[in-house]
Design a protein around this motif. Sequence first.
Motif, PDB file in Angstrom:
ATOM      1  N   UNK A  43     -51.001   5.508  -1.560  1.00 54.81           N
ATOM      2  CA  UNK A  43     -50.027   4.648  -0.899  1.00 54.81           C
ATOM      3  C   UNK A  43     -48.653   5.288  -0.980  1.00 54.81           C
ATOM      4  N   UNK A  90     -49.707  -0.921   5.380  1.00 59.50           N
ATOM      5  CA  UNK A  90     -49.770  -2.156   4.599  1.00 59.50           C
ATOM      6  C   UNK A  90     -48.367  -2.688   4.360  1.00 59.50           C
ATOM      7  N   UNK A 101     -45.071  -7.293  -9.914  1.00 61.52           N
ATOM      8  CA  UNK A 101     -46.259  -7.149  -9.084  1.00 61.52           C
ATOM      9  C   UNK A 101     -45.936  -7.301  -7.613  1.00 61.52           C
ATOM     10  N   UNK A 102     -46.776  -6.707  -6.773  1.00 63.96           N
ATOM     11  CA  UNK A 102     -46.651  -6.843  -5.328  1.00 63.96           C
ATOM     12  C   UNK A 102     -47.973  -7.351  -4.774  1.00 63.96           C
ATOM     13  N   UNK A 104     -50.321  -7.648  -1.271  1.00 64.08           N
ATOM     14  CA  UNK A 104     -50.501  -6.896  -0.043  1.00 64.08           C
ATOM     15  C   UNK A 104     -51.148  -7.708   1.069  1.00 64.08           C
ATOM     16  N   UNK A 105     -50.808  -7.320   2.300  1.00 62.52           N
ATOM     17  CA  UNK A 105     -51.476  -7.840   3.477  1.00 62.52           C
ATOM     18  C   UNK A 105     -52.757  -7.077   3.751  1.00 62.52           C
ATOM     19  N   UNK A 106     -53.472  -7.456   4.817  1.00 59.21           N
ATOM     20  CA  UNK A 106     -54.768  -6.842   5.115  1.00 59.21           C
ATOM     21  C   UNK A 106     -54.679  -5.483   5.795  1.00 59.21           C
ATOM     22  N   UNK A 107     -53.504  -5.102   6.267  1.00 55.41           N
ATOM     23  CA  UNK A 107     -53.335  -3.779   6.856  1.00 55.41           C
ATOM     24  C   UNK A 107     -53.423  -3.751   8.376  1.00 55.41           C
TER      25      UNK A 107
ATOM     26  N   UNK B  34     -50.227  -2.295 -13.675  1.00 52.22           N
ATOM     27  CA  UNK B  34     -51.135  -3.078 -12.854  1.00 52.22           C
ATOM     28  C   UNK B  34     -52.334  -2.265 -12.428  1.00 52.22           C
ATOM     29  N   UNK B  36     -55.020  -2.486  -9.183  1.00 51.65           N
ATOM     30  CA  UNK B  36     -55.375  -3.111  -7.918  1.00 51.65           C
ATOM     31  C   UNK B  36     -56.787  -2.681  -7.538  1.00 51.65           C
ATOM     32  N   UNK B  38     -59.291  -2.331  -4.188  1.00 51.40           N
ATOM     33  CA  UNK B  38     -59.236  -2.267  -2.732  1.00 51.40           C
ATOM     34  C   UNK B  38     -60.629  -2.035  -2.173  1.00 51.40           C
ATOM     35  N   UNK B  42     -59.806  -3.076   3.586  1.00 51.92           N
ATOM     36  CA  UNK B  42     -59.058  -4.250   3.163  1.00 51.92           C
ATOM     37  C   UNK B  42     -57.769  -3.806   2.473  1.00 51.92           C
ATOM     38  N   UNK B  43     -56.868  -4.759   2.247  1.00 52.12           N
ATOM     39  CA  UNK B  43     -55.659  -4.461   1.505  1.00 52.12           C
ATOM     40  C   UNK B  43     -55.900  -4.494   0.006  1.00 52.12           C
ATOM     41  N   UNK B  44     -55.068  -3.786  -0.772  1.00 51.83           N
ATOM     42  CA  UNK B  44     -55.195  -3.844  -2.239  1.00 51.83           C
ATOM     43  C   UNK B  44     -54.946  -5.265  -2.745  1.00 51.83           C
ATOM     44  N   UNK B  46     -54.361  -7.552  -6.357  1.00 50.92           N
ATOM     45  CA  UNK B  46     -54.024  -7.419  -7.762  1.00 50.92           C
ATOM     46  C   UNK B  46     -55.191  -7.876  -8.624  1.00 50.92           C
ATOM     47  N   UNK B  49     -52.774  -7.341 -14.673  1.00 50.39           N
ATOM     48  CA  UNK B  49     -51.359  -7.067 -14.881  1.00 50.39           C
ATOM     49  C   UNK B  49     -51.085  -7.107 -16.378  1.00 50.39           C
ATOM     50  N   UNK B  88     -56.767   1.235  -7.871  1.00 47.41           N
ATOM     51  CA  UNK B  88     -55.480   1.922  -7.929  1.00 47.41           C
ATOM     52  C   UNK B  88     -54.687   1.411  -9.126  1.00 47.41           C
ATOM     53  N   UNK B 101     -47.605   4.366  -7.660  1.00 44.08           N
ATOM     54  CA  UNK B 101     -49.055   4.209  -7.566  1.00 44.08           C
ATOM     55  C   UNK B 101     -49.777   5.502  -7.906  1.00 44.08           C
TER      56      UNK B 101
END
Lengths: 113, 111
Positions: A43, A90, A101-102, A104-107, B34, B36, B38, B42-44, B46, B49, B88, B101
């Motif tokens: 990323x 993303x 923390x972050x 994420x969307x689906x992309x 953290x 993640x 994936x 799809x998106x990562x 969480x 943590x 990740x 990351x």
Amino acid sequence: NAGVTQTPKFQVLKTGQSMTLQCAQDMNHNSMYWYRQDPGMGLRLIYYSASEGTTDKGEVPNGYNVSRLNKREFSLRLESAAPSQTSVYFCASRPSGGAETQYFGPGTRLLVL
Amino acid sequence: QKEVEQDPGPLSVPEGAIVSLNCTYSNSAFQYFMWYRQYSRKGPELLMYTYSSGNKEDGRFTAQVDKSSKYISLFIRDSQPSDSATYLCAMSARGNNRLAFGKGNQVVVIP
């Protein structure tokens, strides 16, 4: 609770065309981010917005522009798409205060021919 | 040297085995760690943590942080085919808006 949403899910562009990727979050987060993910590269941060009205460059900003339209929405624009911008994009958001923390969307999968 | 190093794998294990993943980092200011997960296309999301050093357990998942060695780990016990994904690691310093990351480690759990 939708979290982070992105549109479109998939897009094909020709070299030189422009487009805007849309991102919205309903979690009342202050910070929002745009990443690209490429095989073997992980990323990479393109741009981010720490709060409404502010934006900053990330690791790979060239060829992109962003707009933080309001607290909920953060868009990414490709003014003149190039094949090197073929990637999965993303959007993410981060709650203010506390954890770093972050979420994420689906992309959006983008193919530039 | 990259801030965060993660062996990309892939890692194939039989169902029920323990999966061990790790990342090393160079920035001693990192305090938030953290993991993640994936799934393909799809998106990562969480997964774990941890703040500062120590262990954290959540069901079959355990995250460990060793700040003295600049080394973090994720263990998955009794692995299932549904654990097949890319994992990740990510980390950040206090007050820093950005996450660093790792490149991700692909895990395949074979039934």
